[in-house]
Enzyme design. Structure first.
Site, PDB file in Angstrom:
ATOM      1  N   LYS A 287     -23.841 -20.782   5.493  1.00 40.36           N
ATOM      2  CA  LYS A 287     -23.147 -20.525   6.750  1.00 40.36           C
ATOM      3  C   LYS A 287     -21.904 -19.686   6.471  1.00 40.36           C
ATOM      4  CE  LYS A 287     -21.413 -22.862  10.901  1.00 40.36           C
ATOM      5  NZ  LYS A 287     -21.185 -24.150  11.586  1.00 40.36           N
ATOM      6  N   GLU A 376     -26.823 -38.604  20.114  1.00 44.82           N
ATOM      7  CA  GLU A 376     -26.041 -39.243  21.172  1.00 44.82           C
ATOM      8  C   GLU A 376     -26.624 -40.588  21.581  1.00 44.82           C
ATOM      9  OE1 GLU A 376     -25.207 -34.898  21.229  1.00 44.82           O
ATOM     10  OE2 GLU A 376     -27.060 -36.076  21.242  1.00 44.82           O
ATOM     11  N   ARG A 404     -27.317 -37.007  27.423  1.00 45.69           N
ATOM     12  CA  ARG A 404     -28.463 -37.293  26.557  1.00 45.69           C
ATOM     13  C   ARG A 404     -28.564 -38.782  26.234  1.00 45.69           C
ATOM     14  NH1 ARG A 404     -28.754 -32.740  21.948  1.00 45.69           N
ATOM     15  NH2 ARG A 404     -30.833 -32.404  22.789  1.00 45.69           N
TER      16      ARG A 404
END
Length: 653
Positions: A287, A376, A404
């Site tokens: 990344k 979640e 969610r």
């Protein structure tokens, strides 16, 4: 500022143009694409490190596949900048995340190459599988590819999709982009598992030998492709126990390979395009690849804001006076203060320790604050489990992500009346992240659930006091505290804790003719509007209601007994929200008044700065002042309901 792309990139207006280049030129395309992303984001802002890490993958996918006929689904979308630039949006890219500009995420209405709108993680495999199943049903030779990060793989939805993909017999490829990062470093057993695969020297040598062998074996009546597949599977089973996770789900596993080797990627993707059925390619990337500072501190450079690309200096606003902190930081530091006083307090967040500022507690009290991954639902239920054992759990989830875990709040928390504190960061409009991240709906979707306490602070002091109140033994209910993204209003915010009576608001000032009832941070917009109105001789009352459930009926009786016009202001949808609760009270008690509801309209609100969006939705200080002026001038007693273009709802009775 005019930013010019490199000589090859400036002639790529679609993947068709990319395919005209020879393979040797792809290295230069990658270099130019990476540099263009750095140039534009440094000047105009946006997500940064994620897209740098998949430059080679973006080029290889559009080179090897026939997009947009072949369906390419990017998970989350932080990583899709290169994809956007290669698919006809290069010149518009500087408008990325700007008001009326390109979306920061793939968006179906923006381009035919954006096959699925994303913003929340872990949806790509399910979406791509649905596309692959449709292609099979229609008899189309259409390929489906899902690009998912290893962080997104921690979500249960990704495993549900892989479980189905293994038996659906659909032609799809899952690309697992493994960089050990989502926004913060990844956590959990899956991270360790992928690390084992990546670093296993025995497996990697054997894998290369097997691939070479299979590439040389003749395929005919004496040695079929089916036999080759069985040999491949058998060797994998003997040599690499780690691959069994994916193989056990009936996904053919390939990799890991270097995700920055463009030649290897193109060759591999072209080969995999010819292999039918469900399969997974594991690539290893960095990344922030190509920008040294982003490679070194990937969390900081996930979305750094504007910066000097040469020195790496991240530009900060110039302040001449002490500034208020962000609400998230007030939450983070207050958690530590409360936890030092109450050893039952614990913190939980699903993969957002930096964004929520729970990282402060995780650093100081690692045995009492937890990042559970992008999960979640799990965050909600593990918080409920802790609460059954007497823990006082602060579960911090962004408002839009809380959607969610709705079932978990209903079934596992509310029905059992467990005192979990649900801290909804980024409640209301969030700005440049746009509609997938706006926290517009939490007030109505929580207000309809029994046993819930729903609150919102007008400032930092109230946030601290609501947190203090929620963790007291006297509170035995699920307790929602919603607060917005960004800065508050109190530079001197470390005030002593005070208990707030649940369900009680406060009267900020008396007034004449008109009463403004605010819920949460927009109360500050009302305060600004009142200052302006008083210079015009208009003097509205102002009530900071603090709670929408239970709502302060004593204050509401006072309001409807004294004022002919009532204006409600909230940073949430006007459908079923705070204003609706006020109107329900008015109807129940048969009061007669004109009520104007200001808030987020009943439509999808796109991206822009917070100031631009508050103005568009007409509940900033200017809009509140205008509503008060209109109320003062209004006459008539007929019952009417009207919604204007901005979503403002007016009810007169």
């Amino acid at each position: 500022m005019n930013i010019t792309p490199g000589p090859l990139l400036q002639n790529i207006d679609s993947p068709a143009d990319l395919k005209k280049l020879n393979r040797e030129q792809l290295h230069q395309v990658c270099d130019e694409l990476r540099q263009y992303i750095i140039d534009v984001v440094s000047v105009y802002g946006g997500h940064f490190a994620a897209s740098l890490g998949v430059v080679e993958l973006s080029v290889a996918l559009h080179y090897a596949y026939n997009t947009p006929y072949d369906q390419l689904v990017w998970d989350v979308g932080h990583q899709a900048y290169g994809h956007k630039i290669l698919t006809g949006r290069r010149d518009a890219f500087p408008t990325n995340r700007k008001y009326n500009g390109l979306s920061g995420f793939p968006k179906r209405t923006e381009s035919e190459y954006d096959t699925f709108g994303v913003g929340h993680s872990s949806t790509s495999i399910s979406a791509a599988l649905g596309m692959a199943m449709a292609a099979k049903y229609k008899g189309e030779d259409r390929k489906s590819v899902a690009v998912i990060g290893d962080g997104s793989m921690t979500a249960g939805m990704a495993f549900e999709a892989m479980n189905h993909a293994g038996v659906a017999d659909a032609d799809m490829l899952i690309i697992l982009n493994d960089n050990c990062m989502s926004i913060d470093p990844n956590v959990g057993a899956l991270k360790e598992y992928l690390t084992d695969i990546t670093t296993s020297q025995t497996y990697n040598k054997f894998r290369d030998d097997v691939w070479t062998l299979l590439g040389k074996l003749p395929v005919g009546k004496n040695f079929s492709r089916d036999m080759a597949s069985k040999l491949e599977a058998g060797v994998k089973g003997m040599v690499n126990r780690h691959s069994n996770l994916f193989e056990a789900l009936n996904l053919r596993y390939f990799g890991p390979i270097d995700g920055h080797n463009i030649t290897k990627l193109v060759d591999t993707l072209k080969d995999l395009r010819q292999i039918p059925g469900p399969k997974i390619l594991h690539i290893v990337t960095v990344k922030g690849k190509g920008y040294a500072l982003a490679e070194k501190d990937q969390t900081k450079w996930h979305a750094p804001g504007l910066f000097d690309k040469v020195t790496g200096e991240i530009y900060k606003k110039a302040y001449t006076a002490p500034q208020p902190p962000k609400y998230q930081d007030v939450f983070g530091h207050t958690m530590i203060e409360l936890a030092e006083k109450n050893d039952k307090i614990m913190g939980v967040t699903p993969a957002m320790p930096s964004g929520s500022s729970l990282k402060f507690m995780m650093e100081q009290m690692p045995n009492r604050a937890f990042d559970v991954g992008i999960c979640e639902q799990h965050a909600g239920t593990v918080s409920a489990g802790l609460a059954t054992q007497g823990m006082r759990v602060f579960c911090n989830i962004y408002s839009s992500f809380m959607q969610r875990a709705y079932d978990q709040v209903v079934h596992d928390i509310a029905i059992q009346k467990l005192p979990v504190v649900l801290c909804l960061d980024r409640a209301g409009l969030v700005g440049e992240d746009g509609p997938t991240h706006h926290g517009a709906y939490d007030i109505p979707y929580f207000r309809c659930i029994p046993n819930m306490v729903i609150s919102a602070p007008m400032n930092e002091q109230e946030l601290r006091n609501l947190m203090y109140t929620a963790q007291l033994e006297s509170n035995q209910s699920p307790f929602v505290i919603r607060y917005p993204r960004g800065e508050g209003v109190m530079p001197e915010w470390r005030t002593p804790f005070e208990e707030i009576t649940i369900g009680k608001g406060r009267k900020i000032k008396d007034g004449k003719e008109v009463a403004i009832l605010s819920f949460g941070h927009p109360g500050n917009f009302a305060t600004t509007a009142i200052r302006e109105l008083r210079t015009e001789g208009i003097d509205p009352a102002h009530y900071d209601m603090r709670f929408v459930k239970p709502i302060d009926e004593e204050l509401l009786h006072e309001v409807f007994s004294k004022y002919k016009h009532v204006i409600t202001v909230e940073d949430g949808t006007i459908v079923g929200g705070f204003g609706s609760a006020v109107v329900e009270f008015m109807a129940k008690h048969r009061y007669q008044a004109s009520v104007t509801i200001l808030g987020i309209p009943d439509r999808i609100v796109e991206h822009g700065t917070l100031k631009e969006l508050y103005r568009e939705c007409e509940y900033d200080a200017i809009a509140i002042a205008a509503a008060v002026r209109s109320a003062v001038k209004a006459t008539g007693t007929s019952v009417s309901t009207a919604v204007n273009g901005s979503g403002e709802l007016t009810i007169a009775g």
